[in-house]
Write a protein that holds these residues in place. Structure first.
Motif, short mmCIF file in Angstrom:
data_model
loop_
_atom_site.label_atom_id
_atom_site.label_comp_id
_atom_site.label_asym_id
_atom_site.label_seq_id
_atom_site.Cartn_x
_atom_site.Cartn_y
_atom_site.Cartn_z
N SER A 108 -51.05 50.81 -14.46
CA SER A 108 -50.58 50.22 -15.71
C SER A 108 -49.68 49.02 -15.43
O SER A 108 -49.81 47.97 -16.06
CB SER A 108 -49.84 51.28 -16.53
N ALA A 109 -48.78 49.15 -14.47
CA ALA A 109 -47.89 48.04 -14.11
C ALA A 109 -48.70 46.86 -13.57
O ALA A 109 -48.40 45.69 -13.89
CB ALA A 109 -46.85 48.50 -13.08
N ARG A 110 -49.72 47.13 -12.77
CA ARG A 110 -50.58 46.05 -12.25
C ARG A 110 -51.27 45.32 -13.39
O ARG A 110 -51.36 44.09 -13.41
CB ARG A 110 -51.62 46.65 -11.29
N LEU A 111 -51.73 46.07 -14.39
CA LEU A 111 -52.43 45.46 -15.52
C LEU A 111 -51.48 44.74 -16.46
O LEU A 111 -51.87 43.77 -17.11
CB LEU A 111 -53.28 46.51 -16.24
N VAL A 112 -50.24 45.16 -16.55
CA VAL A 112 -49.23 44.40 -17.30
C VAL A 112 -49.01 43.06 -16.62
O VAL A 112 -48.96 42.01 -17.27
CB VAL A 112 -47.91 45.20 -17.44
N ALA A 113 -48.94 43.06 -15.30
CA ALA A 113 -48.77 41.81 -14.55
C ALA A 113 -49.96 40.87 -14.75
O ALA A 113 -49.82 39.65 -14.69
CB ALA A 113 -48.56 42.10 -13.07
N ALA A 114 -51.14 41.45 -15.02
CA ALA A 114 -52.35 40.65 -15.24
C ALA A 114 -52.49 40.18 -16.69
O ALA A 114 -53.43 39.46 -17.02
CB ALA A 114 -53.59 41.46 -14.85
N GLY A 115 -51.57 40.60 -17.57
CA GLY A 115 -51.60 40.14 -18.96
C GLY A 115 -51.75 41.23 -19.99
O GLY A 115 -51.78 40.96 -21.19
N GLY A 116 -51.86 42.49 -19.57
CA GLY A 116 -51.99 43.61 -20.50
C GLY A 116 -50.64 44.02 -21.07
O GLY A 116 -49.58 43.58 -20.60
N THR A 117 -50.69 44.88 -22.08
CA THR A 117 -49.49 45.38 -22.75
C THR A 117 -49.59 46.90 -22.88
O THR A 117 -50.65 47.42 -23.26
CB THR A 117 -49.37 44.79 -24.17
N VAL A 118 -48.51 47.61 -22.58
CA VAL A 118 -48.47 49.05 -22.79
C VAL A 118 -48.22 49.30 -24.27
O VAL A 118 -47.27 48.76 -24.85
CB VAL A 118 -47.38 49.71 -21.93
N LEU A 119 -49.05 50.13 -24.89
CA LEU A 119 -48.88 50.49 -26.30
C LEU A 119 -48.26 51.87 -26.46
O LEU A 119 -47.47 52.09 -27.37
CB LEU A 119 -50.23 50.45 -27.02
#
Length: 145
Positions: A108-119
C-alpha cells in the motif's frame, strides 16, 4: 476451453493511469497485434476519427502471460460513481497473519508513492485504495493454496 478476459479501465489521462497500473501490477506494455510492428502503425490502420490518438490509451500485459490484459482508455466523461467491478492487487508470500499484514501495508505504501490513495484499512485483512483518477481497488494477501 474456457474464455479468457481482459479488463478495460476508462480514464481522463491514459499515460498517467497506464504508468500507475504498470507499476502496481508489474505489467509491461503489450506488444501490438500481428502483423503490426508498432502500436502507432496498428492504431493508424483502424481508421478512427482524427481527434483519437494512440496516446489516448495504454495496453498492458502480465510479462509472464498469466494475468489478464489491461487496457486503459481515455474517455470524455469523468468518473461518476463507485466502481461496480474493481481490481484486487494480491501480494504474494507466506507467513502468519502479522507477516501478511506487513506485506499488505508495505505494498500500500509503495502504491501511495506511485500516486495511489488509501481510502480505508480493514486491519489485518485488506486496504481499500484509489488510483490517481479515483478508481477503487484493494490490496490484500494472495490466496493460500
Amino acid at each position: 476451453m474456457a474464455n479468457t478476459i481482459s479488463l478495460t479501465l476508462d480514464c481522463a489521462d491514459a499515460r498517467l493511469l497506464g504508468a500507475f497500473w504498470r507499476t502496481a501490477l508489474g505489467y509491461v506494455d503489450a506488444p501490438p497485434p500481428a502483423p503490426f510492428r508498432t502500436r502507432a502503425e496498428w492504431f493508424a490502420s483502424l481508421g478512427l476519427p482524427a481527434d483519437d490518438a494512440v496516446d489516448d490509451a495504454a495496453w498492458l500485459c502480465d510479462p509472464a502471460g498469466v494475468g489478464p490484459r489491461l487496457s486503459v482508455l481515455r474517455v470524455p466523461e469523468p468518473k461518476a460513481a463507485k466502481n461496480r467491478l474493481h481490481i484486487d492487487v494480491r501480494v504474494p508470500g507466506h507467513g502468519g497473519p502479522a507477516e501478511r499484514w506487513a506485506r499488505i501495508r508495505a505494498e500500500s505504501a509503495r502504491l501511495v508513492a506511485a500516486g495511489g490513495t488509501v481510502l480505508a484499512e480493514f486491519d489485518g485483512h485488506h486496504i481499500v485504495m484509489a488510483d490517481p483518477e479515483g478508481n477503487e481497488f484493494c490490496v490484500a494477501a494472495a490466496a493460500s493454496s
